[in-house]
Write an enzyme that holds these catalytic residues in place. Sequence first.
Site, PDB file in Angstrom:
ATOM      1  N   LYS A  80      30.538  16.052 -31.045  1.00 61.74           N
ATOM      2  CA  LYS A  80      30.105  15.497 -32.473  1.00 61.74           C
ATOM      3  C   LYS A  80      29.110  16.003 -32.276  1.00 61.74           C
ATOM      4  O   LYS A  80      28.929  16.940 -34.020  1.00 61.74           O
ATOM      5  CB  LYS A  80      29.285  13.848 -32.321  1.00 61.74           C
ATOM      6  CG  LYS A  80      28.193  13.850 -31.490  1.00 61.74           C
ATOM      7  CD  LYS A  80      27.423  12.695 -31.434  1.00 61.74           C
ATOM      8  CE  LYS A  80      25.539  12.547 -30.890  1.00 61.74           C
ATOM      9  NZ  LYS A  80      24.835  13.454 -31.646  1.00 61.74           N
ATOM     10  N   THR A  81      28.430  17.298 -32.042  1.00 61.91           N
ATOM     11  CA  THR A  81      27.781  17.912 -32.016  1.00 61.91           C
ATOM     12  C   THR A  81      28.294  19.174 -32.607  1.00 61.91           C
ATOM     13  O   THR A  81      27.842  20.427 -33.256  1.00 61.91           O
ATOM     14  CB  THR A  81      26.028  18.280 -30.493  1.00 61.91           C
ATOM     15  OG1 THR A  81      25.558  17.317 -30.352  1.00 61.91           O
ATOM     16  CG2 THR A  81      25.820  20.128 -31.138  1.00 61.91           C
ATOM     17  N   ASP A  87      22.592  12.968 -37.731  1.00 59.75           N
ATOM     18  CA  ASP A  87      23.569  13.375 -36.137  1.00 59.75           C
ATOM     19  C   ASP A  87      22.731  11.863 -35.537  1.00 59.75           C
ATOM     20  O   ASP A  87      21.890  11.183 -35.900  1.00 59.75           O
ATOM     21  CB  ASP A  87      22.553  14.114 -35.289  1.00 59.75           C
ATOM     22  CG  ASP A  87      23.726  14.093 -34.058  1.00 59.75           C
ATOM     23  OD1 ASP A  87      24.488  13.418 -33.781  1.00 59.75           O
ATOM     24  OD2 ASP A  87      22.533  14.795 -32.796  1.00 59.75           O
ATOM     25  N   GLU A  88      23.426  10.587 -35.075  1.00 58.46           N
ATOM     26  CA  GLU A  88      23.020   9.830 -34.885  1.00 58.46           C
ATOM     27  C   GLU A  88      22.141   8.722 -35.500  1.00 58.46           C
ATOM     28  O   GLU A  88      21.076   8.618 -34.965  1.00 58.46           O
ATOM     29  CB  GLU A  88      21.791  10.039 -33.458  1.00 58.46           C
ATOM     30  CG  GLU A  88      21.933  10.904 -32.103  1.00 58.46           C
ATOM     31  CD  GLU A  88      23.102  10.096 -31.248  1.00 58.46           C
ATOM     32  OE1 GLU A  88      23.760   8.875 -31.757  1.00 58.46           O
ATOM     33  OE2 GLU A  88      23.593  11.070 -29.665  1.00 58.46           O
ATOM     34  N   GLN A 137      26.590   2.532 -29.841  1.00 56.47           N
ATOM     35  CA  GLN A 137      26.001   3.467 -28.884  1.00 56.47           C
ATOM     36  C   GLN A 137      24.734   2.756 -29.780  1.00 56.47           C
ATOM     37  O   GLN A 137      23.680   3.567 -28.843  1.00 56.47           O
ATOM     38  CB  GLN A 137      26.349   4.883 -28.909  1.00 56.47           C
ATOM     39  CG  GLN A 137      27.474   4.841 -28.160  1.00 56.47           C
ATOM     40  CD  GLN A 137      27.167   6.733 -27.386  1.00 56.47           C
ATOM     41  OE1 GLN A 137      27.664   7.288 -26.742  1.00 56.47           O
ATOM     42  NE2 GLN A 137      28.695   7.044 -27.649  1.00 56.47           N
ATOM     43  N   ARG A 153      28.877   7.138 -19.746  1.00 58.35           N
ATOM     44  CA  ARG A 153      27.857   8.653 -18.701  1.00 58.35           C
ATOM     45  C   ARG A 153      28.785   9.462 -17.539  1.00 58.35           C
ATOM     46  O   ARG A 153      28.731   9.771 -17.087  1.00 58.35           O
ATOM     47  CB  ARG A 153      26.743   8.214 -18.282  1.00 58.35           C
ATOM     48  CG  ARG A 153      26.208   7.447 -19.510  1.00 58.35           C
ATOM     49  CD  ARG A 153      25.675   8.458 -19.777  1.00 58.35           C
ATOM     50  NE  ARG A 153      26.493   7.721 -21.705  1.00 58.35           N
ATOM     51  CZ  ARG A 153      26.929   8.591 -22.992  1.00 58.35           C
ATOM     52  NH1 ARG A 153      25.998   9.763 -23.284  1.00 58.35           N
ATOM     53  NH2 ARG A 153      27.399   7.742 -23.357  1.00 58.35           N
TER      54      ARG A 153
END
Length: 740
Positions: A33-34, A217-218, A252, A606
């Site tokens: 995503k970044t 973002d997020e 998330q 993770r």
Amino acid sequence: MSQLLDNLNPEQLAAVTLPPQHALILAGAGSGKTRVLTTRIAWLIQNHHCSAQGILAVTFTNKAAKEMVARLSAMFPINTRGMWIGTFHGLCNRFLRAHHREAGLPQLFQILDSGDQLASIKRLLKTLNVDDEKFPPKELQHFINGQKEAGIRPAAVEAWDDFTRRRVELYVEYEAQCQREAVVDFPELLLRSYELLERNEPIRRHYQARFRHILVDEFQDTNVLQYRWLSLLAGKGTEGGASLFCVGDDDQSIYRFRGAEVGNMRDFERDFRVGSVIRLEQNYRSHGNILDAANALIARNSKRLGKNLWTDRGAGEPVRIYEAFTDSDEARWIVEEIQSLVRDGMSRSDIALLYRSNAQSRVLEHQLFSSGVAYRVYGGLRFFERQEVKHALAYLRLINNPDDDTAFNRVVNFPTRGIGARSLETLQDAARTFNTPLYQTVPHLTGKPGTALGQFVGLIERLRQETANLPLHEIVEHVIERSGLSAHYKAEKEGQERLENLAELINAAANFSAEAGAAYEAEEGAVDGSALAGFLAHASLEAGDHQADAGSEAVQLMTVHAAKGLEFDAVFLSGLEEGLFPHENSILESDGLEEERRLMYVAMTRARQRLYISFTQSRMLHGQVRYNLRSRFLEEIPEGLTKWLTPPSPRRSFVSEPSTRYYNPGAAKPAMASMPPPPPMKSRDLGGLSIGQSVQHARFGDGVIVAAEGSGNDARVQVKFETAGAKWLMLAVAKLTPVG
């Protein structure tokens, strides 16, 4: 241009090259995503959809903002210094500095971090003679912040009882104190920015015309007020508004306790009539079995937008599951497995131990220490929150703004200079009488209190004069020396580490001057940029980040919440027991179980190569022994994706399909990897009980003893319970009652 878009997968390419419009990008864990966000910004600028100054990019951590800027700089030659890329709090601080007059703030207002805000509230309660047992400072802080994050000022709070009405009165007093002292807390940064944009049409129109593309973002972690702020800047409901490009993952969303509202994603779709929803489902982090297990788990949640992670890296290894007798046994097994991984060539820093509750860490730390395995607790006390650093910053804040009562109270008698509690009470009473900050009240005092406090004020005035023309890092160095902090810690037996932190603060000031000072002083609308004010704001904002210390190779310990955004080759997820994970409180909360499942999903994703999940039959937690059923989440992972390292005991399932994992409870139990086979138990060790006898347990009910092992305090029996299945219990603590 082709180089910019090279190596993007089809979904990433579609997101990056969308024409100017509102878009929701559902970016799964490890889906890049970044990269999509930064490439989108670069593509917009290179294709002349807007200039660099027409971009507003919002992230949740300073680390993420810095990474975005670094990636942009590496993509193509662009001066990122003037771009508006940062956290909500950082961007609102920048906005209020430029428009402080319109916002009703002095130019050099200071920011209260969470700790300073709590200290300010405690001081307020003491000044007003409020019973802090009836109105605990932390609860009042939570109440005030909750109202602000919902965009509610005191006058708008609904108070139907005397207790709430009193809290609202304290909210009013707190706001007045902050205004008097020229300080703002974190929620105030956003609320005051929103209010100014809402009521001041020229300023609002200026920023709506400037920012043609807003990227978030997020997005799943935004709260109510943050969504309203974004909507206002984007010109919701107006013609020709900005394009909102929101990237997030509803699966998330794990920060509801901080006010995050996952429903903002659906609201955004509806409010802005979003036509483009793109799902980034290809995962570049984990192997297939881990992703399939996580997909199966999260599919149980009903309120989700839906996506399914996949990878081309192959299936990899199955998810390993281990059942231990006690938490000590669990820790012993985890450490031995870690040692085995390290012997096979895995770096300790690529191994993480995750847990749902901080209370679980003690036994893990003890076993790691006893075994000589280097470890680090991630998310411990951060640099700007350390005592000596906060003392130095308080002196700097007083030089910059003498009306800051929180800073005044922190260092007025540190290092000790003979100013006692009675003198401070006299000063606080006088300040209330004259309605002035403490610093300005000192000249009104006489006698011993007036003399001692006058000397402190004189010290601050000298420091201000002596540092007037010094560079920022020399100001910090001078204050540390002349305030007495350096001498104080040199005299301490264990003060060396504190002195090293103070030296690092000087380095931080120098780095700030080199990296951010020029941009701060050139701020749009700033009347007289102050490097010191900028550095102090930077320190307060940095204190809000969750960052691990850099250092030697070590196993990482952390809560699942702290693990968000990180990845490791091997992840150990301990304590998968009902009441612990999912947490017992979640069962009583609306949508609580779905948030716990999202938290489990975050934990599982993770892991890059290996995922270990463990649970125990009994656990010491908060000073109590608790007997546990294994977590329902284990039942939600398909059997074909798991490998049980111990024979799975039966349990009553919490899901629609009953568990089919059974084994003969009368069979010999294999030795655990963490201990040698115990000696057979002699009949006298059973304390009057015998194999085959019926017994009763307070939690698990009726059962039959089918096996026994160990001796003395380590003696344990296996009981086959009618409803809870087979359990190994320590005789010393189990309190089994014979039946019949």
